[in-house]
Design a protein around this motif. Structure first.
Motif, short mmCIF file in Angstrom:
data_model
loop_
_atom_site.label_atom_id
_atom_site.label_comp_id
_atom_site.label_asym_id
_atom_site.label_seq_id
_atom_site.Cartn_x
_atom_site.Cartn_y
_atom_site.Cartn_z
N TYR A 292 44.15 38.51 42.41
CA TYR A 292 44.08 38.49 43.91
C TYR A 292 45.76 38.17 44.93
CZ TYR A 292 42.77 36.20 48.35
OH TYR A 292 42.90 36.28 50.21
N HIS A 293 45.70 37.24 44.38
CA HIS A 293 47.84 36.87 45.45
C HIS A 293 48.44 38.27 45.02
CE1 HIS A 293 47.52 33.05 46.76
NE2 HIS A 293 46.16 32.54 46.00
N GLU A 294 48.52 38.63 43.58
CA GLU A 294 49.48 40.21 43.91
C GLU A 294 48.83 41.46 44.67
OE1 GLU A 294 52.17 39.36 42.34
OE2 GLU A 294 52.13 38.32 40.45
N HIS A 295 47.53 41.44 44.65
CA HIS A 295 47.03 42.21 45.33
C HIS A 295 47.88 42.40 46.63
CE1 HIS A 295 44.66 45.84 46.71
NE2 HIS A 295 44.16 44.82 47.11
N LEU A 296 47.46 41.59 47.23
CA LEU A 296 47.97 40.46 48.39
C LEU A 296 49.45 40.52 48.94
CD1 LEU A 296 46.83 37.23 49.12
CD2 LEU A 296 45.87 39.68 50.47
N HIS A 297 50.23 40.81 47.44
CA HIS A 297 51.67 41.17 47.35
C HIS A 297 52.22 42.48 47.42
CE1 HIS A 297 51.64 36.87 47.62
NE2 HIS A 297 53.10 36.73 48.23
N GLY A 298 50.83 43.62 47.29
CA GLY A 298 50.89 45.08 46.95
C GLY A 298 51.49 45.36 45.53
N ILE A 299 50.82 44.29 44.64
CA ILE A 299 51.21 44.23 43.10
C ILE A 299 49.55 44.69 42.25
CG2 ILE A 299 52.18 43.39 41.32
CD1 ILE A 299 54.35 42.44 43.04
N ARG A 300 49.40 45.99 42.00
CA ARG A 300 48.00 46.26 41.29
C ARG A 300 48.80 45.65 39.72
NH1 ARG A 300 45.37 49.79 37.44
NH2 ARG A 300 43.71 49.88 37.82
N ALA A 301 48.38 44.45 40.02
CA ALA A 301 48.91 43.56 38.31
C ALA A 301 46.95 43.82 37.43
CB ALA A 301 49.38 42.04 38.85
N GLY A 302 47.35 43.36 35.67
CA GLY A 302 45.81 43.70 35.59
C GLY A 302 46.10 42.74 34.64
N TYR A 303 44.59 42.46 34.52
CA TYR A 303 44.19 41.62 33.54
C TYR A 303 43.91 41.88 31.64
CZ TYR A 303 40.46 37.77 31.58
OH TYR A 303 39.83 37.49 31.03
N ALA A 304 44.36 41.48 30.78
CA ALA A 304 43.15 41.73 29.81
C ALA A 304 43.01 39.74 28.81
CB ALA A 304 44.17 42.14 28.85
N LYS A 305 41.90 39.92 27.73
CA LYS A 305 41.75 38.88 27.79
C LYS A 305 42.34 39.13 25.44
CE LYS A 305 38.21 35.33 27.14
NZ LYS A 305 37.52 34.44 27.12
N PHE A 306 42.64 38.19 24.85
CA PHE A 306 42.90 37.98 23.53
C PHE A 306 42.87 36.58 23.10
CE2 PHE A 306 47.56 38.26 20.84
CZ PHE A 306 46.54 38.40 19.88
N GLU A 307 41.79 37.35 22.29
CA GLU A 307 40.74 36.18 21.90
C GLU A 307 40.81 37.02 20.10
OE1 GLU A 307 38.72 32.70 23.42
OE2 GLU A 307 37.96 34.67 23.82
#
Length: 488
Positions: A191-206
């Motif tokens: 959410y915060h990265e998007h506000l700063h113009g960065i399209r960050a991603g999410y992934a899960k490692f289990e």
């Protein structure tokens, strides 16, 4: 035990897959890291060949791109929650993790305290970390999380949280234990990265459950057995099946939360990068299994061990009737009988003819050795000495440690330290053996045989002390106990 897993292939595939996932976004990926990073002994037991620090080795191949955030829940700090396998509190575990990561060259950027409501323990811990030069950020409770998405994705939701400044492409979010807020930390950062113009991603490692193994594969059943206190249930991923027509395995919590996560992604990005919980994962463990039958056999052994652990936990009030019933169901699904554990059979048979507790050890060559309680030694200590004699090629009737020395230690404990412990623990016997080895070649040979106890099975007819349990863990021996308290 046969090798079932290629560690080298795993590190190679996992590193490559994570790099591809980083490039899928704006060179910024928040990776929620489940399980243990550098002491994953469960994985090494069910997948022989998997090294306990495999995930750490994988991250070290990407070291220049990695930054670590450690999440810890303020509520856990307030109630002094413990990591059961190490016997230390979560705040001490965070410090330990920081030291371990920095020792191997991984950059720990910050600690985030989740569910913060100005708890005294959280404020004290924040001060302690900042004195060490560690940056600390705060996240706050969000009403009706995770269901009220409009509120969560707003200045009054994630917007209240501190924005964690990160500098590396791969941000690994880890924690001292489950329920620490790793996922919420990742989503808040998106959410915060998007506000700063960065399209960050999410992934899960289990590592578990392994998505491309069958639902009832013993490896996946062993994961359920290891998490009966969390009530995790392996399930077919319905979203993946509908989208791709492919059967994959995930677990109930990820499947239940996915529609909410999907909506959050759409609210943040305008679209979701994932069609299923399986899509979110970056687990290549299934592709690194080189002997499926060996993996099945090792996992069935682990399920039996977990059954014994569950019986003890039930006696101690750590799990309820439902968890114990689930453990019995998993035994049935795996098609194994806990009565067939060889060292348990021998320990009980010897106990029938002797007074007091008995321990039995199954060595890696299949040989079975027992030890009983004496006037000086606990059964566990006696079994340890007997096993070391066998491994060192020393006759069982040869005396390694003089009774005079053992009596002196007991006198110190009882008369001067007021410990009131009438028998010697394993670590005390090993320390005494170390002293004797300076002048006795047989004692020296026994000490040199200690590494041969790795992966050996050991069973006690009574619940062992925390000290003995910890010593056996450090020796990488697989302990089970009957659900019965020792009387001395």
């Amino acid at each position: 035990m046969k090798k079932a897993f290629s560690n080298e292939l795993y590190v190679e595939l996992q590193s490559k897959h994570i790099q591809e996932r980083i490039e899928q976004f704006d060179n910024k990926l928040y990776l929620e890291f489940g399980g243990k990073l550098f002491d994953d002994t469960h994985a090494s037991r069910v997948l022989p060949g998997f090294e306990p620090d495999s995930k750490l080795k994988m991250l070290l191949t990407l070291k220049d791109k990695v930054e670590v955030i450690i999440a810890v829940c303020a509520k856990d700090l307030e109630r002094h929650k413990m990591r059961r396998d190490l016997g230390i509190s979560y705040d001490d575990e965070v410090i330990r993790l920081i030291n371990e990561y920095e020792h191997v060259g991984l950059y720990v950027g910050s600690v985030t305290i989740t569910q913060y409501q100005h708890q005294n323990s959280a404020d004290t811990f924040k001060t302690k970390l900042e004195k060490r030069g560690i940056k600390v950020f705060m996240q706050y409770p969000i009403e009706n999380y995770p269901h009220n998405v409009d509120h969560i994705i707003s200045p009054e939701g994630f917007g209240k949280n501190d924005y964690i400044i990160t500098t590396k492409p791969l941000v690994v979010v880890t924690a001292p234990g489950p329920g620490s807020g790793k996922m919420a930390t990742c989503l808040s950062q998106l959410y915060h990265e998007h506000l700063h113009g960065i399209r960050a991603g999410y992934a899960k490692f289990e590592t578990f459950p392994i998505w491309n193994l069958p639902l009832k594969h013993p490896v996946n059943l062993a994961y359920e057995a290891a998490t009966i206190d969390l009530n995790d249930v392996n399930m077919i991923d319905p979203f993946h099946l509908e989208k791709y027509g492919e059967t994959t395995v995930n677990y109930n919590r990820d499947i239940e939360i996915f529609p909410v996560l999907n909506t959050m992604f759409k609210k943040i990005f305008g679209e979701s990068p994932y069609a299923s919980p399986t899509d979110m994962g970056v687990n290549m463990a299934g592709y690194s299994i080189i002997d499926n039958e060996a993996a099945k056999d090792a996992s069935c052994r682990e399920i039996v061990r977990r059954y014994y652990h569950a019986q003890v936990d039930y006696l101690m009030g750590k799990i309820n009737d439902q968890s114990l019933e689930k453990m019995q169901m998993l035994l049935s699904q795996a098609g194994v009988d806990a009565k067939n554990r060889k060292c348990a059979i021998v320990a009980r048979e010897v106990a029938q003819t002797r007074q007091g507790p008995v321990c039995a050890i199954e060595l890696n060559d299949g040989h079975l050795i027992s030890g009983k309680t004496s006037s000086l030694l606990r059964a566990s200590s006696a079994a340890m000495l007997n096993a070391l004699k066998y491994l060192a090629g020393i006759e069982q009737d040869i005396e390694l440690i003089s009774p005079t020395m053992l009596h002196s230690i007991l006198s110190l404990k009882n008369d001067y330290l007021n410990m009131k412990t009438p028998l010697l623990d394993i670590d005390e016997v090993l320390l005494t053996l170390t002293i004797a080895s300076a002048q006795d070649q047989n004692a020296k040979k026994c000490l040199e045989a200690l590494p041969l106890l790795k992966d050996c099975e050991i069973h006690s007819t009574v619940i062992l002390s925390n000290k003995d349990t910890e010593t056996l863990r450090k020796l990488n021996m697989n302990l089970t106990c009957d659900p019965k308290h020792a009387t001395a």
